[in-house]
Design a protein around this motif. Sequence first.
Motif, PDB file in Angstrom:
ATOM      1  N   GLU B 161       0.880  -1.223   0.086  1.00 36.23           N
ATOM      2  CA  GLU B 161       0.047   0.027  -0.004  1.00 36.23           C
ATOM      3  C   GLU B 161       1.046   1.345   0.144  1.00 36.23           C
ATOM      4  OE1 GLU B 161      -3.236  -0.027   2.974  1.00 36.23           O
ATOM      5  OE2 GLU B 161      -3.996  -1.380   1.893  1.00 36.23           O
ATOM      6  N   THR B 162       0.635   2.223  -0.855  1.00 39.65           N
ATOM      7  CA  THR B 162       1.547   3.220  -0.869  1.00 39.65           C
ATOM      8  C   THR B 162       0.705   4.665  -1.017  1.00 39.65           C
ATOM      9  OG1 THR B 162       0.901   3.403  -3.532  1.00 39.65           O
ATOM     10  CG2 THR B 162       2.615   2.255  -2.694  1.00 39.65           C
ATOM     11  N   SER B 163       1.537   5.716  -0.676  1.00 38.63           N
ATOM     12  CA  SER B 163       0.930   7.052  -0.599  1.00 38.63           C
ATOM     13  C   SER B 163       1.642   8.057  -1.369  1.00 38.63           C
ATOM     14  CB  SER B 163       0.597   7.646   0.838  1.00 38.63           C
ATOM     15  OG  SER B 163       0.379   8.876   0.851  1.00 38.63           O
ATOM     16  N   ALA B 164       1.429   8.371  -2.522  1.00 36.94           N
ATOM     17  CA  ALA B 164       2.171   9.422  -3.141  1.00 36.94           C
ATOM     18  C   ALA B 164       2.099  10.623  -2.361  1.00 36.94           C
ATOM     19  CB  ALA B 164       1.599   9.705  -4.563  1.00 36.94           C
ATOM     20  N   LYS B 165       1.025  11.057  -1.400  1.00 38.67           N
ATOM     21  CA  LYS B 165       1.177  12.141  -0.830  1.00 38.67           C
ATOM     22  C   LYS B 165       1.933  12.223   0.554  1.00 38.67           C
ATOM     23  CE  LYS B 165      -2.354  15.072   1.574  1.00 38.67           C
ATOM     24  NZ  LYS B 165      -3.714  15.595   1.969  1.00 38.67           N
ATOM     25  N   THR B 166       2.203  11.095   1.023  1.00 44.47           N
ATOM     26  CA  THR B 166       3.277  11.180   2.187  1.00 44.47           C
ATOM     27  C   THR B 166       4.537  10.558   1.809  1.00 44.47           C
ATOM     28  OG1 THR B 166       2.533   9.055   3.005  1.00 44.47           O
ATOM     29  CG2 THR B 166       1.135  10.840   3.741  1.00 44.47           C
ATOM     30  N   ALA B 167       4.442   9.951   0.821  1.00 45.07           N
ATOM     31  CA  ALA B 167       5.688   9.262   0.040  1.00 45.07           C
ATOM     32  C   ALA B 167       5.787   7.657   0.640  1.00 45.07           C
ATOM     33  CB  ALA B 167       6.949  10.107   0.340  1.00 45.07           C
ATOM     34  N   MET B 168       4.956   7.451   1.562  1.00 45.31           N
ATOM     35  CA  MET B 168       5.126   6.103   1.997  1.00 45.31           C
ATOM     36  C   MET B 168       5.020   4.870   0.921  1.00 45.31           C
ATOM     37  SD  MET B 168       1.801   4.289   4.040  1.00 45.31           S
ATOM     38  CE  MET B 168       1.430   2.566   3.606  1.00 45.31           C
ATOM     39  N   ASN B 169       5.989   4.145   1.011  1.00 43.52           N
ATOM     40  CA  ASN B 169       6.345   2.926   0.195  1.00 43.52           C
ATOM     41  C   ASN B 169       6.491   3.250  -0.970  1.00 43.52           C
ATOM     42  OD1 ASN B 169       6.351   1.055   2.382  1.00 43.52           O
ATOM     43  ND2 ASN B 169       4.176   0.360   2.166  1.00 43.52           N
ATOM     44  N   VAL B 170       6.557   4.479  -1.414  1.00 38.16           N
ATOM     45  CA  VAL B 170       6.886   4.809  -2.935  1.00 38.16           C
ATOM     46  C   VAL B 170       8.171   4.351  -3.312  1.00 38.16           C
ATOM     47  CG1 VAL B 170       6.968   6.773  -4.900  1.00 38.16           C
ATOM     48  CG2 VAL B 170       5.010   6.615  -2.935  1.00 38.16           C
ATOM     49  N   ASN B 171       9.396   4.861  -2.708  1.00 37.48           N
ATOM     50  CA  ASN B 171      10.580   4.355  -3.120  1.00 37.48           C
ATOM     51  C   ASN B 171      10.581   2.820  -2.945  1.00 37.48           C
ATOM     52  OD1 ASN B 171      11.411   6.826  -3.917  1.00 37.48           O
ATOM     53  ND2 ASN B 171      12.758   7.182  -1.952  1.00 37.48           N
ATOM     54  N   ASP B 172       9.994   2.463  -1.956  1.00 41.82           N
ATOM     55  CA  ASP B 172      10.115   0.700  -1.663  1.00 41.82           C
ATOM     56  C   ASP B 172       9.558  -0.103  -2.576  1.00 41.82           C
ATOM     57  OD1 ASP B 172       9.647   2.792   0.534  1.00 41.82           O
ATOM     58  OD2 ASP B 172      10.778   1.028   1.870  1.00 41.82           O
ATOM     59  N   ILE B 173       8.289   0.517  -3.185  1.00 45.79           N
ATOM     60  CA  ILE B 173       7.948  -0.512  -4.433  1.00 45.79           C
ATOM     61  C   ILE B 173       8.917  -0.342  -5.507  1.00 45.79           C
ATOM     62  CG2 ILE B 173       6.323   1.195  -5.543  1.00 45.79           C
ATOM     63  CD1 ILE B 173       4.217  -1.102  -5.333  1.00 45.79           C
ATOM     64  N   PHE B 174       9.427   0.583  -5.905  1.00 44.66           N
ATOM     65  CA  PHE B 174      10.191   0.716  -6.947  1.00 44.66           C
ATOM     66  C   PHE B 174      11.367  -0.201  -6.617  1.00 44.66           C
ATOM     67  CE2 PHE B 174       7.545   4.116  -8.270  1.00 44.66           C
ATOM     68  CZ  PHE B 174       7.634   3.945  -9.546  1.00 44.66           C
ATOM     69  N   LEU B 175      12.052  -0.075  -5.530  1.00 47.08           N
ATOM     70  CA  LEU B 175      12.997  -0.776  -5.089  1.00 47.08           C
ATOM     71  C   LEU B 175      12.988  -2.305  -4.966  1.00 47.08           C
ATOM     72  CD1 LEU B 175      16.052  -0.100  -4.247  1.00 47.08           C
ATOM     73  CD2 LEU B 175      15.114  -0.372  -1.861  1.00 47.08           C
ATOM     74  N   ALA B 176      11.521  -2.642  -4.725  1.00 49.94           N
ATOM     75  CA  ALA B 176      11.147  -4.080  -4.645  1.00 49.94           C
ATOM     76  C   ALA B 176      11.488  -4.864  -6.141  1.00 49.94           C
ATOM     77  CB  ALA B 176      10.031  -4.249  -3.847  1.00 49.94           C
ATOM     78  N   ILE B 177      10.965  -4.016  -7.081  1.00 52.36           N
ATOM     79  CA  ILE B 177      10.700  -4.265  -8.321  1.00 52.36           C
ATOM     80  C   ILE B 177      12.162  -4.488  -8.678  1.00 52.36           C
ATOM     81  CG2 ILE B 177       9.977  -3.651 -10.824  1.00 52.36           C
ATOM     82  CD1 ILE B 177       7.839  -2.002  -9.388  1.00 52.36           C
ATOM     83  N   ALA B 178      12.968  -3.518  -8.538  1.00 58.10           N
ATOM     84  CA  ALA B 178      14.416  -3.583  -9.122  1.00 58.10           C
ATOM     85  C   ALA B 178      14.927  -4.708  -8.647  1.00 58.10           C
ATOM     86  CB  ALA B 178      14.901  -2.248  -8.519  1.00 58.10           C
ATOM     87  N   LYS B 179      14.581  -5.161  -7.228  1.00 58.19           N
ATOM     88  CA  LYS B 179      15.355  -6.311  -6.818  1.00 58.19           C
ATOM     89  C   LYS B 179      14.713  -7.709  -7.516  1.00 58.19           C
ATOM     90  CE  LYS B 179      16.365  -4.898  -2.110  1.00 58.19           C
ATOM     91  NZ  LYS B 179      15.759  -4.475  -0.775  1.00 58.19           N
TER      92      LYS B 179
END
Lengths: 441, 213
Positions: B161-179
């Motif tokens: 679950e992400t929040s573009a507003k608070t930045a929650m998990n935004v970098n994380d989801i891209f990082l998870a994909i990258a991994k």
Amino acid sequence: MDETYDVIVMGTGLKECILSGMLSVSGKKVLHVDRNPYYGGESASLTPIDQVFEHFKKSVPENKYGRGREWNVDLIPKFLMANGQLVKLLIHTGVTRYLEFKSVDGSYVYKGGKIYKVPADEKEALATSLMGLFEKRRFKNFLQHVQDYNVDDPKTYKGVEPNMVAKQVYEKYSLDANTQDFTGHALALFRNDEYMAKPCVDLIKRCRLYSDSLARYGKSPYLYPLYGLGELPQGFARLSAIYGGTYMLDKPVDEIVMEDGHVVGVKSQGETAKCGIVVCDPTYAPDRCKKVGQVVRAICILNHPIPNTKDGQSVQIIIPQNQVSRKDDIYVCMVSAAHNVCAKGYYLAIVATTVETSDPEAELQPGLELLGAIEEKFVSVVDLLEPIDDGTENKIFISMSYDATTHFETTCDDVLSLFKRITGEDFDFSKVQHTDTETVE
Amino acid sequence: MASRGGPQRPNGASQGKICQFKLVLLGESAVGKSSLVLRFVKGQFHEYQESTIGAAFLTQTVCLDDTTVKFEIWDTAGQERYHSLAPMYYRGAQAAIVVYDITNPDTFGRAKTWVKELQRQASPNIVIALAGNKADLASKRMVEFDEAQAYAEENSLLFMETSAKTAMNVNDIFLAIAKKLPKSETSGTPQPRQGVRLNNEQGGQQSEGGCCK
């Protein structure tokens, strides 16, 4: 749909998509609709292969042609001239970012029942048996003059005034009938011999386009996009969408709504979208078009490359009209799995020409004979339609049907002419510079 | 013109190999697809983000040990609105983020349709992440976390679950994909670039070899 737009574009063929993109980029609010559930109209690449059989109302053979999704079958065969107008449009609009191209392996010309490779460099030119030694020398002089020719600089004319007819220029260089055929049809890509009696500037311009295109990627002057020509309209549609264009596929059009002799909207499924301008292909306004001829095309599936082409994975063959006692050339375009348009081991060749008789399919025979064994053949005869007026009065701007030429130059001429009629201005290639690859804001 | 991708971020270019991947965003209109990308790429958030206009694609890099993963992120340009996304959009995509809005169950249903569409149209080894966006609006939640997670597990999707507003998990989801993306010399892209890219230079043949150079 109940909204007001500057322009409503109907049909997502290549011409309509390029115009939609150009108009969105120039700030117009565009609605773009298509009655089909897919992009491309006549210039779509059909996929999977079942769709091809269905399109031509044939039953689908089972398990014969590998994975159906590997097929992207063009309905209209064309290549891009590497230095032509479409490539310029692709680069200046940035649409080239969405596409990948391959250089076509070789261009061939038919002479006396055999095919010869059109020389791509000096070495091939020296080795070719297309013309004799002395003729080669005369031809080389002609090409050199073409290369140096500049319409704006009379010093480069050297006795060839721009209004001198093409035939006289050939005579000046003492080129024989075969070389004339070769030059006019395989290099300048004229479809018939009407150009002979016209001013030579066009001939010179076209020969230049050929050699400049050849200079870009080497093997031949032609390019072809991976996954088929249907990628081109999709790319320009994306450009239009990026600049605010609205897209609706699978949207039937009921009526073009007129008031006081000009368009005011388009009606679809009970709703009317208002607009001041309509751009469409002829199938959306058949009563505003006239038939100017017919094209016959045979899409052929082969399980081998075309014989005598050194197993080229992509090939063009031009059969000049004189060689087979016709008025119009016959064209063969072949692409293959190397372009992600068919399953491995298969080849897709399209033979096409302008219809001259009441038995169009028979007219393709000289081209079909060059292909060797044919696994499957889909033949279509389509009307060439043209708008009855230029659209400047009623604001309905209609494109012309795609002709038999094997490249996109006439396609672009029509697009640029439509753009000028729509906006009152020439499209300035140099002005449209997308600012940067990352973001366009 | 510039070829694909733009200038490297300083943190990306220094050492190790660079892998480039095409990532597409999917999801119903107004679930926050563009906002997620803007947060990830530019660190920005606009409460009243306009419908997507003008972004062809954005690029951003993520660093993993000795590898720099460069995402070429394609936005739908609004073509999803009337179900008019072109097949070209999925073509060659190695990763996708399917976005829904946790306050709107319809968008979750639609997300499932997109996942099916990807499984049908996209390359078979595409990495798909499901993002339940607008997690900052938890008081208006209409899609349960557990339900989405169960669905993601069934379909082998990454899920956050992400929040573009608070930045929650935004970098994380891209990082998870990258991994999760394959980064070996040969498997970086399912189909290494095979064609020429057109550019303005005379004789400007330019063929890029694969992803990892």
